[in-house]
Design an enzyme around this catalytic site. Structure first.
Site, PDB file in Angstrom:
ATOM      1  N   HIS A  48       2.746  -7.027   4.557  1.00 38.58           N
ATOM      2  CA  HIS A  48       1.363  -6.612   4.740  1.00 38.58           C
ATOM      3  C   HIS A  48       0.902  -6.918   6.165  1.00 38.58           C
ATOM      4  O   HIS A  48       1.553  -7.658   6.910  1.00 38.58           O
ATOM      5  CB  HIS A  48       0.437  -7.349   3.754  1.00 38.58           C
TER       6      HIS A  48
ATOM      7  N   HIS B 281       0.839  -1.209   0.000  1.00 42.60           N
ATOM      8  CA  HIS B 281       0.000   0.000   0.000  1.00 42.60           C
ATOM      9  C   HIS B 281       0.874   1.259   0.000  1.00 42.60           C
ATOM     10  O   HIS B 281       2.053   1.209  -0.343  1.00 42.60           O
ATOM     11  CB  HIS B 281      -1.010  -0.054   1.149  1.00 42.60           C
TER      12      HIS B 281
ATOM     13  N   GLU C 183      -2.104   0.235   7.924  1.00 40.59           N
ATOM     14  CA  GLU C 183      -1.252  -0.821   7.371  1.00 40.59           C
ATOM     15  C   GLU C 183      -0.078  -0.246   6.591  1.00 40.59           C
ATOM     16  O   GLU C 183       1.046  -0.750   6.687  1.00 40.59           O
ATOM     17  CB  GLU C 183      -2.080  -1.752   6.475  1.00 40.59           C
TER      18      GLU C 183
ATOM     19  N   GLU D  99       1.551 -11.704   5.607  1.00 44.00           N
ATOM     20  CA  GLU D  99       0.508 -11.033   6.370  1.00 44.00           C
ATOM     21  C   GLU D  99       0.930 -11.206   7.828  1.00 44.00           C
ATOM     22  O   GLU D  99       0.695 -12.231   8.454  1.00 44.00           O
ATOM     23  CB  GLU D  99      -0.854 -11.661   6.109  1.00 44.00           C
TER      24      GLU D  99
END
Length: 304
Positions: A189, A98, A136, A265
């Site tokens: 992430h 992101h 995030e 993740e």
């Protein structure tokens, strides 16, 4: 190497009558010592050089021909004998997921881009956040800095998919393709499951069929498993909702990677316990440690 030179006494005491008898005695004593010990080369006028402690560190006592103890010197280690950092020669691509400016550029991040398997995906998303507002994109950016430092210390060269946390993109296809010149890709992430009781990390790879061939896909799986094991060793818990290693075909970043690639993740950001861990410097450092450990396990002996 620093040498210590003892100047000739005559240079300090030249012209003083009292110096001459002592000099004569010293000279006679030195010549007698050399005659007894078998000295070769040099003159009394030459400098006397003492070795440094580094030169003597490997000295071990021995016996001379007459049984008296002597010292032997071992040569200093050559450059080839000094161990190189474990990831020397390896180039690692790090993708902090992101970006902080994605939310301000909805048209940019909603554009369709190739998904790596013949379809399309949205360029990017804003990502998730913890309940206390920790986003995030900030987590991945801060963690990427720790990973970059740890990898550099381990001898690797690091390339990043983005250089700041206040712009938009890059798109998910570019996040995979930018690693083409690297040896491996790690995409960072945090997960955003709505259930606040869900917690733990999981690691994702993609099967062959995108830009990666069979061998690359197998190496990705090996890297993913090594990363999961390394994270557990640092105290991170696996998310029990996922298999040991998750293999997905719908993640454009992984599909567009032509090198071994994994997506981490690192935890559930909406779980208070995970969020606290991911926000902490210690948690981010442990992730960095695990990335280095995993890459060393898979590439350490094969680094060019």
């Amino acid at each position: 190497m620093r040498h210590h030179v003892i100047p000739d006494p005559r240079l300090r005491r030249r012209g003083t009558p009292s110096a001459r008898p002592r000099l004569t005695c010293a000279l006679v004593g030195l010549l007698l010592s050399c005659a007894l010990a078998g000295c070769t080369g040099g003159t009394p006028e030459g400098p006397v050089v003492t070795s440094t402690s580094a030169e003597r560190v490997a000295d071990q006592p021995g016996d001379s021909a007459d049984g008296s103890p002597t010292a032997t010197s071992s040569p200093a280690a050559s450059p080839e004998e000094i161990s190189a950092p474990p990831l020397s020669g390896l180039t690692v691509a790090i993708d902090p997921g992101h970006n902080g400016g994605n939310g301000a550029h909805p048209d940019t991040i909603s554009a369709d881009v190739p998904d790596g398997r013949g379809g399309t995906k949205a360029c990017n998303t804003v990502g998730t956040s913890s309940d206390d507002g920790y986003p995030e994109h900030r987590f991945t950016w801060e963690t990427a800095q720790e990973v970059q430092t740890a990898l550099s210390d381990a001898g690797a060269e690091v390339v990043m998919s983005r250089s700041s946390d206040d712009s938009a993109g890059p798109c998910v296809d570019e996040r995979g393709r930018f690693a083409d010149a690297a040896d491996a890709l790690v995409s960072l992430h945090g997960n955003g499951t709505e259930d606040r009781s869900a917690r733990g990390f999981h690691v994702i790879t993609a099967p062959a069929g995108g830009r990666a061939g069979d061998d690359t896909a197998r190496t990705s799986e090996a890297l993913g498993r090594a990363l999961a094991e390394a994270l557990e060793a640092t105290g991170f818990d696996r998310n029990p909702a996922y298999d040991d290693l998750v293999v997905r075909t719908d993640l454009a970043t992984l599909n567009n990677a032509a090198v071994p690639a994994v997506m981490l993740e690192a935890g559930e950001m909406r779980n208070a316990e995970d969020a606290e861990l991911l926000e902490s410097r210690q948690g981010q450092e442990h992730i960095a440690e695990a990335v280095v450990t995993a890459l060393t396990a898979v590439f350490g002996d094969a680094a060019p």
